[in-house]
Design a protein around this motif. Structure first.
Motif, short mmCIF file in Angstrom:
data_model
loop_
_atom_site.label_atom_id
_atom_site.label_comp_id
_atom_site.label_asym_id
_atom_site.label_seq_id
_atom_site.Cartn_x
_atom_site.Cartn_y
_atom_site.Cartn_z
N TYR A 2 -7.37 -2.98 4.35
CA TYR A 2 -6.26 -3.82 3.93
C TYR A 2 -5.46 -3.13 2.83
N GLY A 3 -4.19 -3.48 2.75
CA GLY A 3 -3.28 -2.83 1.81
C GLY A 3 -3.75 -2.86 0.38
N ASP A 4 -4.17 -4.02 -0.12
CA ASP A 4 -4.61 -4.12 -1.51
C ASP A 4 -5.85 -3.27 -1.76
N ASP A 5 -6.76 -3.22 -0.78
CA ASP A 5 -7.95 -2.39 -0.92
C ASP A 5 -7.58 -0.91 -0.93
N LEU A 6 -6.65 -0.53 -0.08
CA LEU A 6 -6.20 0.86 -0.04
C LEU A 6 -5.58 1.26 -1.38
N LEU A 10 -7.02 4.24 -3.71
CA LEU A 10 -6.16 5.38 -4.03
C LEU A 10 -5.92 5.49 -5.52
N SER A 11 -5.70 4.36 -6.21
CA SER A 11 -5.48 4.44 -7.65
C SER A 11 -6.76 4.86 -8.37
N THR A 12 -7.91 4.47 -7.85
CA THR A 12 -9.18 4.89 -8.44
C THR A 12 -9.38 6.39 -8.26
#
Length: 106
Positions: A2-6, A10-12
């Motif tokens: 899902y977008g929020d998980d991605l 990625l930010s992590t």
């Protein structure tokens, strides 16, 4: 994914210390003190990065009792694969929360 998980993953991963932590844990699990020495960073800083990696679902920690009775927390990588293609990004974007919903979460 899902977008929020991605976005969270990625930010992590957009931090060199966290990439080094993942690389160090890629072969085997390790505990904070030894991992901090290996990476040349303080334990408190390492713990901050491990918490972020754990929150993103990239590592997991488990407390175990050492032979001397101390409780030691071991960390290991959670197997993952991220495929970034225009098509996978397009699919993830369709599942993003509205900007108003995520504003308070960041």
């Amino acid at each position: 994914m899902y977008g929020d998980d991605l976005l969270k993953v990625l930010s992590t991963l957009a931090n060199p210390h966290r990439l080094r932590v993942l690389a160090a844990l890629a072969g085997e699990r390790d505990y904070v003190s030894r991992l901090a020495r290996e990476l040349g960073i303080s334990r408190p800083l390492l713990q901050v990065h491990l918490r972020k990696l754990e929150a993103a679902g990239l590592v997991r920690g488990r407390a175990e009792t050492a032979p001397d009775g101390r409780v030691v927390k071991y960390y290991e990588v959670v197997p993952f694969a991220i495929e970034l293609t225009p098509q996978s990004i397009e699919a993830a974007v369709r599942t993003l929360s509205a900007p108003e919903e995520t504003k308070g979460q960041r």
